[in-house]
Enzyme design. Structure first.
Site, mmCIF file in Angstrom:
data_model
loop_
_atom_site.group_PDB
_atom_site.id
_atom_site.type_symbol
_atom_site.label_atom_id
_atom_site.label_comp_id
_atom_site.label_asym_id
_atom_site.label_seq_id
_atom_site.Cartn_x
_atom_site.Cartn_y
_atom_site.Cartn_z
ATOM 1 N N ARG A 1 64.751 28.829 -2.170
ATOM 2 C CA ARG A 1 65.506 29.741 -2.527
ATOM 3 C C ARG A 1 66.319 30.622 -1.972
ATOM 4 N NH1 ARG A 1 61.559 33.574 -6.211
ATOM 5 N NH2 ARG A 1 61.394 34.276 -4.282
ATOM 6 N N LYS B 1 48.008 18.999 -6.342
ATOM 7 C CA LYS B 1 47.080 19.411 -7.250
ATOM 8 C C LYS B 1 47.270 21.231 -7.096
ATOM 9 C CE LYS B 1 43.121 20.666 -5.012
ATOM 10 N NZ LYS B 1 42.963 21.716 -3.834
ATOM 11 N N HIS C 1 45.356 14.363 -1.683
ATOM 12 C CA HIS C 1 45.561 13.876 -0.107
ATOM 13 C C HIS C 1 44.462 13.161 0.464
ATOM 14 C CE1 HIS C 1 43.656 17.721 0.858
ATOM 15 N NE2 HIS C 1 43.371 17.137 2.077
ATOM 16 N N LYS D 1 43.781 9.231 3.200
ATOM 17 C CA LYS D 1 43.158 9.299 4.446
ATOM 18 C C LYS D 1 42.737 7.604 4.701
ATOM 19 C CE LYS D 1 41.220 13.969 3.921
ATOM 20 N NZ LYS D 1 41.780 14.809 5.044
ATOM 21 N N GLU E 1 33.684 22.327 5.546
ATOM 22 C CA GLU E 1 35.037 22.883 6.133
ATOM 23 C C GLU E 1 34.511 23.741 6.951
ATOM 24 O OE1 GLU E 1 38.552 23.005 3.381
ATOM 25 O OE2 GLU E 1 36.898 23.366 1.976
ATOM 26 N N ASP F 1 38.658 23.910 -6.524
ATOM 27 C CA ASP F 1 39.414 23.403 -5.366
ATOM 28 C C ASP F 1 38.996 22.246 -4.627
ATOM 29 O OD1 ASP F 1 41.252 24.293 -3.466
ATOM 30 O OD2 ASP F 1 39.982 24.755 -1.981
ATOM 31 N N HIS G 1 38.947 16.294 -4.793
ATOM 32 C CA HIS G 1 38.517 15.437 -3.583
ATOM 33 C C HIS G 1 37.182 14.719 -3.694
ATOM 34 C CE1 HIS G 1 42.204 17.181 -2.149
ATOM 35 N NE2 HIS G 1 41.570 18.279 -1.706
ATOM 36 N N LYS H 1 32.927 26.238 2.331
ATOM 37 C CA LYS H 1 33.950 26.636 3.259
ATOM 38 C C LYS H 1 33.050 27.384 4.316
ATOM 39 C CE LYS H 1 37.914 26.456 0.732
ATOM 40 N NZ LYS H 1 38.098 24.851 0.464
ATOM 41 N N LYS I 1 33.548 21.089 10.848
ATOM 42 C CA LYS I 1 34.341 20.425 9.927
ATOM 43 C C LYS I 1 33.810 18.779 9.982
ATOM 44 C CE LYS I 1 39.063 18.872 8.835
ATOM 45 N NZ LYS I 1 39.354 19.494 7.498
HETATM 46 C C1 BG6 Z 1 42.674 21.629 -0.195
HETATM 47 C C2 BG6 Z 1 41.935 22.747 -0.532
HETATM 48 O O1 BG6 Z 1 42.957 20.587 -1.376
HETATM 49 O O2 BG6 Z 1 41.972 20.547 0.729
HETATM 50 C C3 BG6 Z 1 41.643 23.586 0.543
HETATM 51 O O3 BG6 Z 1 42.776 23.258 -1.475
HETATM 52 C C4 BG6 Z 1 40.972 22.588 1.421
HETATM 53 O O4 BG6 Z 1 40.941 24.656 0.106
HETATM 54 C C5 BG6 Z 1 41.660 21.431 1.815
HETATM 55 O O5 BG6 Z 1 40.611 23.412 2.735
HETATM 56 C C6 BG6 Z 1 40.640 20.289 2.694
HETATM 57 O O6 BG6 Z 1 41.679 19.117 3.270
HETATM 58 P P1 BG6 Z 1 41.163 18.413 4.473
HETATM 59 O O7 BG6 Z 1 41.972 17.387 4.590
HETATM 60 O O8 BG6 Z 1 41.328 19.596 5.531
HETATM 61 O O9 BG6 Z 1 39.719 18.227 4.183
#
Ligand code: BG6
Length: 505
Positions: free
Chosen positions: A59, A157, A187, A191, A225, A244, A249, A349, A354
């Site tokens: 924009r 998503k 995504h 991986k 996470e 989420d 995932h 979370k 992680k």
């Molecule tokens: C996203 C979520 O799709 O994936 C986030 O919206 C999350 O909340 C993230 O933190 C995690 O992705 P990754 O690749 O860091 O595990």
């Protein structure tokens, strides 16, 4: 848009490298943090078509010089100095053009179409925008005559927040694009180790012959996470960890673990098998909700030795909310392969570390002849680690060395560490693979409409059941491993999370 190019390569939307890439939301966080660096890396690795043009759409009223400066700055931020090569950078920046578009203004798309009309009509549109804009973008692209049968559209998503809202979005896209032109991103499917799951399972008869309820006791999929809400409280509080993370995932990982071998490595063969898994996934209904599901929310705690706020004390938070930031559940897949083997999913979370891991807990021998005190360790485990440090490790039992050790068992890993075993090859970011596959028109790593909708249907049912049952939200401290109730839940069923497997009962 002109569709008169008679080149043979334009006869199908599939299998051809796109020469035109249009990125909506080009100045947004996803684009700057992930997509531009991924495109640069693909260019640097010479994987893009030489002719590829990239149209950044946003924009802001900025000049092309300003855009290039922004992108260069971003690449410097997100790509290591050793990978940022001056020649590749200059080639990449030359591919960029800019078009200012207010995404809700039909008029602005006319100017965009005029620019694109000069480009190769095999266009990939990437919508790095909130899903609430998908409808407007599709409709206005269509209105400006900027969609042809060779175009593809890539969307992020969340596709909706439940089954009915996802259908609305899918219906809108279907008005303008055929399903074979729609690339829905998860995504996790990009991986490296998720891709390796296919190789591990279907290229090694050793594993595939044991991949069923006769040999596998239970399967654990854990996605812990470290991040909390990171300024996204408004979005996250309406979503929660179920929508989420689990709906997309974790269910995609579950499908990759549980699916039957596809008849071929083609997009629809793979996705057909995933759909069968989703159809066989057992609901968690009212009578199971108390024993199969745990919800949690983090409270003030310590993260990496620093005080960390609880969910309700995060920036922009409301003082009360019953949104779950942690979820652990037990489900089953009612089919020949898996009946009787539970799948435990767990994600939260603001956890201590992680870690994303899939753990296959194999059954013990039916007749056990070793020291009864060691029975607990006498279970093979296959640990597939997605992040960090991608690896696959099989825990096998051998005998302690030494004549004084009798038949004392020890468990050691047969370990494949991808960073070490293939050290000459860098592990690409998921978005690099996904962008490349979208540009090639290969849908294998993208989620089909029926997958999204079945996943929502399963999640909606569980959410309704937990609301009806008024399931309590358990506290866990920021920086911890989640609520104790998650361990109680799995132990009630006679199992343990991997990190507790060696503890005495
Ligand atoms: C996203 C979520 O799709 O994936 C986030 O919206 C999350 O909340 C993230 O933190 C995690 O992705 P990754 O690749 O860091 O595990």
């Amino acid at each position: 848009m002109s569709d008169s190019n008679s080149s043979d390569e334009l006869t199908t939307a599939k299998g051809i490298l796109s020469h035109s890439f249009v990125l909506f939301g080009a100045l947004g966080d996803l684009s700057l943090r992930k997509l531009m660096p991924a495109l640069y890396q693909l260019d640097h690795a010479q994987l893009l078509s030489k002719e590829l043009n990239i149209m950044a759409v946003a924009r802001s009223a900025i000049s092309i010089t300003e855009l290039k400066q922004r992108i260069e700055h971003t690449l410097n931020q997100y790509i290591g100095a050793d990978e940022l090569n001056a020649n590749s950078l200059s080639r990449f920046l030359q591919r960029l053009s800019y078009c200012k578009v207010d995404l809700t203004h039909a008029q602005d798309y006319i100017a965009l179409e005029q620019k694109l009309a000069l480009w190769h009509p095999q266009i990939t549109y990437y919508l790095a925008t909130p899903p609430s804009l998908y409808k407007d973008i599709c409709q206005h692209l269509h209105g400006a005559n900027a969609i042809n049968e060779h175009c593809r559209i890539v969307v992020e998503k969340p596709i909706g927040h439940d089954l009915s809202s996802s259908k609305v979005i899918n219906d809108k896209m279907a008005l303008y694009f055929d399903e074979s032109q729609i690339f829905r991103i998860d995504h996790y499917l990009g991986k490296e180790t998720v891709q390796n799951l296919i190789a591990l399972r279907f290229a090694n008869p050793l594993f595939e012959s044991q991949w069923n309820h006769q040999h596998i006791d239970y399967v654990e999929i854990s996605v812990a996470e470290e991040v909390g809400i990171e300024g996204r409280w408004g979005y996250f509080d309406k979503a929660g960890q179920m929508r989420d993370m689990v709906q997309n995932h974790l269910l995609q990982l579950l499908c990759m673990v549980a699916m039957d071998p596809p008849s071929q490595l083609t997009a629809n063969s793979i996705r057909d098998e995933k759909v069968k898994v989703l159809r066989s996934l057992q609901p968690i209904d009212q009578d199971k909700i108390g024993t199969h599901l745990v919800l949690g929310q983090y409270t003030d705690g310590q993260f990496k030795q620093q005080p960390a706020p609880g969910y309700l004390n995060e920036a922009d938070a409301n003082t009360s909310s019953d949104t779950e930031t942690f979820i652990a559940l037990r489900t089953e897949i009612a089919n020949w392969r898996w009946t009787g083997t539970p799948f435990y999913l767990r994600t939260g979370k603001r956890m201590a570390n992680k870690v994303t891991e899939i753990i296959i807990h194999y059954k013990s021998n039916s007749h056990y002849i070793f020291d009864p005190d060691q029975a607990e360790i006498a279970q093979n485990k296959l640990i597939i680690r997605l992040q960090p440090y991608e690896s696959i490790s099989l825990q096998v039992l051998t005998k302690e060395q030494g004549i004084d050790k009798n038949m004392q068992l020890r468990r050691d890993p047969l370990h494949l560490d991808f960073a070490q075993t293939q050290s000459q090859a860098r592990i690409p970011d998921a978005y690099e693979r996904l962008l490349l596959e979208a540009l090639k028109g290969n849908q294998s790593l993208f989620v089909r409409r029926d997958e999204v909708e079945l996943a929502w249907q399963w999640c909606d049912q569980i959410r309704q059941a937990w609301h009806r049952a008024e399931l309590p939200l358990e506290d866990y401290s920021a920086g911890s491993n989640g609520p104790q109730q998650a361990s109680n839940m799995i132990e009630t069923h006679g199992h343990r999370w991997y990190e507790h497997c060696n503890e005495a009962k």
